[in-house]
Write a protein that holds these residues in place. Structure first.
Motif, PDB file in Angstrom:
ATOM      1  N   THR A   1      52.244  39.346  35.549  1.00  0.00           N
ATOM      2  CA  THR A   1      51.889  39.451  36.077  1.00  0.00           C
ATOM      3  C   THR A   1      50.816  40.135  36.047  1.00  0.00           C
ATOM      4  OG1 THR A   1      53.643  39.770  37.349  1.00  0.00           O
ATOM      5  CG2 THR A   1      51.978  40.347  38.868  1.00  0.00           C
ATOM      6  N   ALA A   2      51.192  41.722  34.573  1.00  0.00           N
ATOM      7  CA  ALA A   2      49.587  43.090  34.689  1.00  0.00           C
ATOM      8  C   ALA A   2      48.715  41.914  33.870  1.00  0.00           C
ATOM      9  CB  ALA A   2      50.708  43.423  33.755  1.00  0.00           C
ATOM     10  N   THR A   3      49.265  41.227  32.654  1.00  0.00           N
ATOM     11  CA  THR A   3      48.381  40.401  32.105  1.00  0.00           C
ATOM     12  C   THR A   3      47.822  39.367  32.833  1.00  0.00           C
ATOM     13  OG1 THR A   3      49.916  39.908  30.910  1.00  0.00           O
ATOM     14  CG2 THR A   3      48.660  38.193  30.376  1.00  0.00           C
ATOM     15  N   ALA A   4      48.166  38.869  33.545  1.00  0.00           N
ATOM     16  CA  ALA A   4      46.883  38.267  34.842  1.00  0.00           C
ATOM     17  C   ALA A   4      46.176  38.538  35.893  1.00  0.00           C
ATOM     18  CB  ALA A   4      47.548  37.299  36.080  1.00  0.00           C
ATOM     19  N   LEU A   5      46.625  40.118  36.309  1.00  0.00           N
ATOM     20  CA  LEU A   5      45.915  40.965  36.954  1.00  0.00           C
ATOM     21  C   LEU A   5      44.716  41.799  35.852  1.00  0.00           C
ATOM     22  CD1 LEU A   5      48.535  43.379  39.074  1.00  0.00           C
ATOM     23  CD2 LEU A   5      46.616  41.495  39.543  1.00  0.00           C
ATOM     24  N   LEU A   6      45.139  41.901  34.946  1.00  0.00           N
ATOM     25  CA  LEU A   6      44.070  42.668  33.613  1.00  0.00           C
ATOM     26  C   LEU A   6      42.635  40.917  33.490  1.00  0.00           C
ATOM     27  CD1 LEU A   6      46.568  44.267  31.058  1.00  0.00           C
ATOM     28  CD2 LEU A   6      44.479  45.273  32.606  1.00  0.00           C
ATOM     29  N   LEU A   7      43.221  39.831  33.366  1.00  0.00           N
ATOM     30  CA  LEU A   7      42.373  38.760  32.906  1.00  0.00           C
ATOM     31  C   LEU A   7      41.285  38.934  34.188  1.00  0.00           C
ATOM     32  CD1 LEU A   7      44.659  36.086  30.911  1.00  0.00           C
ATOM     33  CD2 LEU A   7      43.179  37.584  29.707  1.00  0.00           C
ATOM     34  N   TRP A   8      42.127  39.310  35.704  1.00  0.00           N
ATOM     35  CA  TRP A   8      41.303  38.438  36.722  1.00  0.00           C
ATOM     36  C   TRP A   8      39.929  39.639  36.602  1.00  0.00           C
ATOM     37  CZ3 TRP A   8      40.774  41.560  40.788  1.00  0.00           C
ATOM     38  CH2 TRP A   8      40.366  40.849  42.291  1.00  0.00           C
ATOM     39  N   LYS A   9      40.509  40.632  36.671  1.00  0.00           N
ATOM     40  CA  LYS A   9      39.784  42.038  35.777  1.00  0.00           C
ATOM     41  C   LYS A   9      38.605  41.868  35.338  1.00  0.00           C
ATOM     42  CE  LYS A   9      42.875  45.915  38.011  1.00  0.00           C
ATOM     43  NZ  LYS A   9      43.131  46.787  37.934  1.00  0.00           N
ATOM     44  N   ARG A  10      39.122  41.412  34.225  1.00  0.00           N
ATOM     45  CA  ARG A  10      37.821  41.315  33.565  1.00  0.00           C
ATOM     46  C   ARG A  10      37.176  39.813  33.287  1.00  0.00           C
ATOM     47  NH1 ARG A  10      39.830  41.007  27.201  1.00  0.00           N
ATOM     48  NH2 ARG A  10      40.765  42.951  27.573  1.00  0.00           N
ATOM     49  N   LYS A  11      37.370  39.172  33.871  1.00  0.00           N
ATOM     50  CA  LYS A  11      37.094  37.791  34.664  1.00  0.00           C
ATOM     51  C   LYS A  11      35.539  38.543  36.179  1.00  0.00           C
ATOM     52  CE  LYS A  11      36.590  33.374  36.305  1.00  0.00           C
ATOM     53  NZ  LYS A  11      37.691  31.914  35.857  1.00  0.00           N
ATOM     54  N   VAL A  12      35.685  39.372  36.185  1.00  0.00           N
ATOM     55  CA  VAL A  12      35.427  39.461  37.745  1.00  0.00           C
ATOM     56  C   VAL A  12      34.193  40.921  37.664  1.00  0.00           C
ATOM     57  CG1 VAL A  12      35.513  41.007  39.617  1.00  0.00           C
ATOM     58  CG2 VAL A  12      36.488  38.574  40.082  1.00  0.00           C
ATOM     59  N   LEU A  13      34.455  41.651  36.517  1.00  0.00           N
ATOM     60  CA  LEU A  13      34.092  43.196  36.565  1.00  0.00           C
ATOM     61  C   LEU A  13      32.821  42.741  35.734  1.00  0.00           C
ATOM     62  CD1 LEU A  13      36.407  45.609  36.695  1.00  0.00           C
ATOM     63  CD2 LEU A  13      34.943  44.775  38.669  1.00  0.00           C
ATOM     64  N   CYS A  14      33.121  42.069  34.536  1.00  0.00           N
ATOM     65  CA  CYS A  14      32.126  41.944  33.639  1.00  0.00           C
ATOM     66  C   CYS A  14      30.589  41.064  34.049  1.00  0.00           C
ATOM     67  CB  CYS A  14      33.608  41.116  32.229  1.00  0.00           C
ATOM     68  SG  CYS A  14      34.030  42.436  31.768  1.00  0.00           S
ATOM     69  N   PRO A  15      30.954  40.532  34.536  1.00  0.00           N
ATOM     70  CA  PRO A  15      29.776  39.678  34.651  1.00  0.00           C
ATOM     71  C   PRO A  15      29.007  40.631  36.127  1.00  0.00           C
ATOM     72  CG  PRO A  15      31.456  38.146  35.142  1.00  0.00           C
ATOM     73  CD  PRO A  15      31.947  39.461  34.992  1.00  0.00           C
TER      74      PRO A  15
END
Length: 254
Positions: free
Chosen positions: A172-186
């Motif tokens: 779950t933590a890995t999925a959240l980190l990937l989602w945040k990186r995908k949303v915030l980086c753009p």
């Protein structure tokens, strides 16, 4: 706790009145009883309800007419020192040819089945009686249980549960980190992209060099305008060339 209590009962039952009586009888006939014996092994058994138990009884005697006829009695003594008769038989053993005066060892195990309740727990004895001799075994303590062994240790279950929980949390933590990186980086890179687009669209600070023909035309216009200015506006303090020449001639003549 039940096993300890039953073992204590087994110890006390080992010195029961029947055994003490048998010991006194053996003292009176010590010389005769040296040739006979009763053995019971193993000393402890564990049985479940609705199952049977085997009472071991091994009779050792010489092949002589005096010892080939005997009776066997099986009984139980519980923790309250109460005696319960179970079974009794009579034996008349035939002496094999050529085996006179040799020692015989015969097993007379008796099976008690089924055990109805846990009150069957106790010490089971086998007593052999000849005409003037009786011998009793040391007894077999039988512990009767209503259920088998239950493993009450839940350590491995707790370990498996913790392992599964940790695995789920890490995923779950890995999925959240990937989602945040995908949303915030753009969002962070969007201003840089806009800035680059604006810089590419705006004109540069230094204007592009004019064409060759345009520069020539400008220079010609400047020359013509400077000539017009000189003709229209003669420089102050200077006389026209004609006046200067006439004045010079006047001075020469004078």
């Amino acid at each position: 706790r039940n096993i300890a209590r039953s073992l204590a009962a087994f110890t006390s039952a080992s010195s029961s009145p029947a055994e003490r009586h048998s010991t006194r009888s053996s003292g009176k006939n010590a010389g005769t009883e040296g040739n006979v014996d009763v053995q019971q092994e193993p000393p402890i058994q564990v049985a479940l309800l609705k199952e049977g138990i085997s009472i071991p009884c091994k009779v050792i005697f010489p092949y002589m007419p005096k010892y080939t006829k005997f009776s066997i009695c099986y009984y139980r003594i519980n923790s309250l020192d109460q005696k319960t008769s179970i079974h009794s038989i009579s034996e008349n053993v035939a002496i094999p040819p050529g085996a006179e005066n040799t020692t015989a060892t015969l097993s007379y195990d008796y099976t008690v089945a089924p055990l109805e309740n846990t009150s069957s727990t106790g010490t089971y004895y086998c007593k052999v009686k000849w005409n003037d001799i009786q011998k009793m075994g040391k007894g077999v303590f039988v512990l009767v249980r209503d259920t088998g062994y239950r493993n009450t240790s839940y350590g491995w279950k707790i370990l498996v549960t913790l392992t599964v929980l940790l695995a789920v949390l890490s995923i779950t933590a890995t999925a959240l980190l990937l989602w945040k990186r995908k949303v915030l980086c753009p969002r962070r890179s969007q201003p840089n992209i806009l800035r680059q687009k604006v810089e590419t669209q705006l004109p540069s600070a230094s204007p592009p060099p004019p064409p060759v023909y345009d520069s020539l035309d400008v220079q010609q216009i400047d020359v013509y305008s400077s000539l017009d200015n000189n003709t229209n506006n003669p420089p102050h303090g200077k006389s026209p060339p004609g006046k200067v020449r006439a004045r010079a001639m006047f001075l020469e003549s004078s």
